[in-house]
Design a protein around this motif. Structure first.
Motif, PDB file in Angstrom:
ATOM      1  N   TYR A 187       0.822  -1.214   0.000  1.00  0.00           N
ATOM      2  CA  TYR A 187       0.000   0.000   0.000  1.00  0.00           C
ATOM      3  C   TYR A 187       0.859   1.270   0.000  1.00  0.00           C
ATOM      4  O   TYR A 187       0.455   2.298  -0.528  1.00  0.00           O
ATOM      5  CB  TYR A 187      -0.930   0.012   1.216  1.00  0.00           C
ATOM      6  N   GLU A 188       2.041   1.209   0.643  1.00  0.00           N
ATOM      7  CA  GLU A 188       2.857   2.418   0.747  1.00  0.00           C
ATOM      8  C   GLU A 188       3.303   2.903  -0.632  1.00  0.00           C
ATOM      9  O   GLU A 188       3.344   4.112  -0.895  1.00  0.00           O
ATOM     10  CB  GLU A 188       4.072   2.188   1.664  1.00  0.00           C
ATOM     11  N   MET A 189       3.623   1.972  -1.530  1.00  0.00           N
ATOM     12  CA  MET A 189       4.056   2.364  -2.869  1.00  0.00           C
ATOM     13  C   MET A 189       2.906   2.988  -3.655  1.00  0.00           C
ATOM     14  O   MET A 189       3.088   3.963  -4.392  1.00  0.00           O
ATOM     15  CB  MET A 189       4.603   1.134  -3.624  1.00  0.00           C
ATOM     16  N   GLN A 190       1.724   2.430  -3.496  1.00  0.00           N
ATOM     17  CA  GLN A 190       0.563   3.003  -4.178  1.00  0.00           C
ATOM     18  C   GLN A 190       0.265   4.406  -3.649  1.00  0.00           C
ATOM     19  O   GLN A 190      -0.066   5.311  -4.420  1.00  0.00           O
ATOM     20  CB  GLN A 190      -0.653   2.106  -3.980  1.00  0.00           C
ATOM     21  N   ALA A 191       0.401   4.580  -2.335  1.00  0.00           N
ATOM     22  CA  ALA A 191       0.123   5.889  -1.730  1.00  0.00           C
ATOM     23  C   ALA A 191       1.111   6.938  -2.233  1.00  0.00           C
ATOM     24  O   ALA A 191       0.729   8.074  -2.548  1.00  0.00           O
ATOM     25  CB  ALA A 191       0.194   5.779  -0.205  1.00  0.00           C
ATOM     26  N   ILE A 192       2.382   6.569  -2.315  1.00  0.00           N
ATOM     27  CA  ILE A 192       3.399   7.510  -2.814  1.00  0.00           C
ATOM     28  C   ILE A 192       3.124   7.847  -4.280  1.00  0.00           C
ATOM     29  O   ILE A 192       3.199   9.006  -4.699  1.00  0.00           O
ATOM     30  CB  ILE A 192       4.810   6.905  -2.658  1.00  0.00           C
ATOM     31  N   THR A 193       2.792   6.833  -5.062  1.00  0.00           N
ATOM     32  CA  THR A 193       2.503   7.057  -6.488  1.00  0.00           C
ATOM     33  C   THR A 193       1.345   8.029  -6.665  1.00  0.00           C
ATOM     34  O   THR A 193       1.405   8.940  -7.502  1.00  0.00           O
ATOM     35  CB  THR A 193       2.161   5.717  -7.172  1.00  0.00           C
ATOM     36  N   ILE A 194       0.305   7.846  -5.879  1.00  0.00           N
ATOM     37  CA  ILE A 194      -0.863   8.733  -5.985  1.00  0.00           C
ATOM     38  C   ILE A 194      -0.489  10.165  -5.631  1.00  0.00           C
ATOM     39  O   ILE A 194      -0.891  11.115  -6.312  1.00  0.00           O
ATOM     40  CB  ILE A 194      -1.997   8.223  -5.065  1.00  0.00           C
ATOM     41  N   ALA A 195       0.275  10.322  -4.549  1.00  0.00           N
ATOM     42  CA  ALA A 195       0.653  11.674  -4.126  1.00  0.00           C
ATOM     43  C   ALA A 195       1.450  12.373  -5.228  1.00  0.00           C
ATOM     44  O   ALA A 195       1.191  13.540  -5.554  1.00  0.00           O
ATOM     45  CB  ALA A 195       1.459  11.608  -2.832  1.00  0.00           C
ATOM     46  N   VAL A 196       2.407  11.668  -5.817  1.00  0.00           N
ATOM     47  CA  VAL A 196       3.237  12.273  -6.873  1.00  0.00           C
ATOM     48  C   VAL A 196       2.408  12.525  -8.126  1.00  0.00           C
ATOM     49  O   VAL A 196       2.502  13.578  -8.763  1.00  0.00           O
ATOM     50  CB  VAL A 196       4.448  11.363  -7.190  1.00  0.00           C
ATOM     51  N   LEU A 197       1.576  11.551  -8.485  1.00  0.00           N
ATOM     52  CA  LEU A 197       0.691  11.730  -9.633  1.00  0.00           C
ATOM     53  C   LEU A 197      -0.218  12.936  -9.438  1.00  0.00           C
ATOM     54  O   LEU A 197      -0.507  13.681 -10.381  1.00  0.00           O
ATOM     55  CB  LEU A 197      -0.158  10.464  -9.846  1.00  0.00           C
ATOM     56  N   GLY A 198      -0.663  13.139  -8.203  1.00  0.00           N
ATOM     57  CA  GLY A 198      -1.568  14.251  -7.903  1.00  0.00           C
ATOM     58  C   GLY A 198      -0.879  15.605  -7.898  1.00  0.00           C
ATOM     59  O   GLY A 198      -1.531  16.622  -7.638  1.00  0.00           O
ATOM     60  N   GLY A 199       0.424  15.631  -8.123  1.00  0.00           N
ATOM     61  CA  GLY A 199       1.121  16.914  -8.236  1.00  0.00           C
ATOM     62  C   GLY A 199       1.898  17.326  -7.004  1.00  0.00           C
ATOM     63  O   GLY A 199       2.397  18.454  -6.936  1.00  0.00           O
ATOM     64  N   VAL A 200       2.005  16.445  -6.014  1.00  0.00           N
ATOM     65  CA  VAL A 200       2.788  16.783  -4.821  1.00  0.00           C
ATOM     66  C   VAL A 200       4.276  16.711  -5.190  1.00  0.00           C
ATOM     67  O   VAL A 200       4.744  15.670  -5.651  1.00  0.00           O
ATOM     68  CB  VAL A 200       2.482  15.817  -3.659  1.00  0.00           C
ATOM     69  N   ASN A 201       4.948  17.824  -4.981  1.00  0.00           N
ATOM     70  CA  ASN A 201       6.379  17.898  -5.305  1.00  0.00           C
ATOM     71  C   ASN A 201       7.155  17.036  -4.305  1.00  0.00           C
ATOM     72  O   ASN A 201       7.059  17.241  -3.093  1.00  0.00           O
ATOM     73  CB  ASN A 201       6.855  19.346  -5.228  1.00  0.00           C
ATOM     74  N   ILE A 202       7.928  16.098  -4.804  1.00  0.00           N
ATOM     75  CA  ILE A 202       8.640  15.167  -3.925  1.00  0.00           C
ATOM     76  C   ILE A 202       9.638  15.892  -3.030  1.00  0.00           C
ATOM     77  O   ILE A 202      10.085  15.355  -2.010  1.00  0.00           O
ATOM     78  CB  ILE A 202       9.352  14.073  -4.774  1.00  0.00           C
TER      79      ILE A 202
END
Length: 327
Positions: free
Chosen positions: A254-269
């Motif tokens: 789940y952690e990888m999916q959560a990170i992917t969503i955040a980045v996809l949503g435009g959150v600057n890493i």
């Protein structure tokens, strides 16, 4: 045409909306059983659990300083096992067990926050370590001495426990209406209308400037890691109620999916940039993508591969947009 494409790519929300519509149309016409009321609402149940974790990830990444939380899946799992064991094996009152589970999540997030904020250990190292520790604790909690040393799932819950995860109101899942939407509104208020949001974006953009502006950097980061623990705990409670079982592997990946969503949503890493609206769009896209591929009978290996492609594509898009702004 190139101008229109350029405008779509530069407008993050518009780009995500177009991507969502394309996937929706493709799956609706290409995959039998996708475009049904039951499937679409059923998909939102999974989206709630993933969405809560994605918002936890968003808060942590926004705080900057290399902020990331690799332990959200393990926190979800440990909370699920705590609730399951307290109700199914110890016979504790469900409400009290859920409260203990939520506090466990808050405690785990708080520990992460203290290590990152006050002991100055890199978030990647802290949360990678806590990923293993919380996962190990979940396996220990899952051991039932009556059946030997192996971890065992728990599934003997009272009927009332399934209410949050399985009840529908007008066909809409309960957790969407009474947990996910309120959480979104509260976080939106905190980020957009409350001083906390200004502090968080300030810390994420420039830690030094935020410090000299009187913002308590340590406390801000401690708060977001603690909130991340709480959101992961909420997700753990809901998923246990939905699948009617507490399993020691429930939060795997789940952690990888959560990170992917955040980045996809435009959150600057790198922190300091991102909106809750973008993350919600990211949740919708990833949930829809997974659901469509599952119904199409695409093997799980390809599903994981698609997640990687989305993550790399999102990062490249973010970098391209940042480069355009500089010129």
């Amino acid at each position: 045409m190139r101008r229109i494409v350029g405008q779509i790519v530069e407008n993050r929300m518009l780009f995500l909306l177009v991507l969502l519509l394309i996937l929706f149309i493709v799956f609706s016409f290409g995959v039998p059983g996708f475009f049904t009321f039951y499937n679409l609402t059923n998909m939102t149940q999974y989206g709630v659990e993933l969405g809560l974790l994605a918002m936890a990830e968003m808060l942590v990444i926004l705080s900057g300083g290399g902020g990331i939380d690799l332990s959200v899946g393990s926190m979800l799992t440990l909370v699920a096992m705590v609730i399951g064991v307290l109700i199914g094996r110890a016979g504790l009152n469900p409400s009290l067990s859920i409260l203990v589970g939520l506090l466990t999540g808050v405690g785990m997030g708080y520990v992460n926050g203290v290590l990152v904020s006050y002991l100055r250990i890199l978030p990647l190292i802290v949360t990678l370590a806590s990923l293993y520790i919380y996962k190990s604790l979940a396996l220990i909690v899952a051991v039932d001495p009556r059946f030997g040393p192996n971890p065992m799932p728990v599934s003997n819950f009272p009927e009332t426990f399934y209410f949050v995860g399985q009840y529908r109101l007008g066909g809409i899942p309960f957790q969407v209406l009474f947990i996910f939407i309120p959480v979104i509104l509260i976080l939106w208020f905190l980020l957009e209308k409350h001083a906390f949001g200004r502090y968080l974006y300030g810390v994420g953009n420039n830690e030094t400037a935020a410090f000299f502006s009187g913002i308590n950097v340590r406390r801000t980061r401690l708060t977001v890691y603690t909130l991340a623990g709480f959101l992961a705990a909420l997700s753990g409670w809901i998923i246990t109620s939905r699948i009617a079982s507490a399993r020691p592997d429930v939060g795997l990946g789940y952690e990888m999916q959560a990170i992917t969503i955040a980045v996809l949503g435009g959150v600057n890493i790198k922190g300091g940039e991102g909106t809750i609206g973008g993350v919600i769009m990211g949740v919708a896209i990833i949930t829809l993508l997974y659901n469509g591929m599952q119904l199409a009978g695409i093997h799980q290996i390809w599903q994981l591969g698609s997640l990687g492609v989305v993550l790399v594509g999102s990062v490249l898009l973010n970098q391209m947009l940042l480069a355009r702004r500089k010129f």
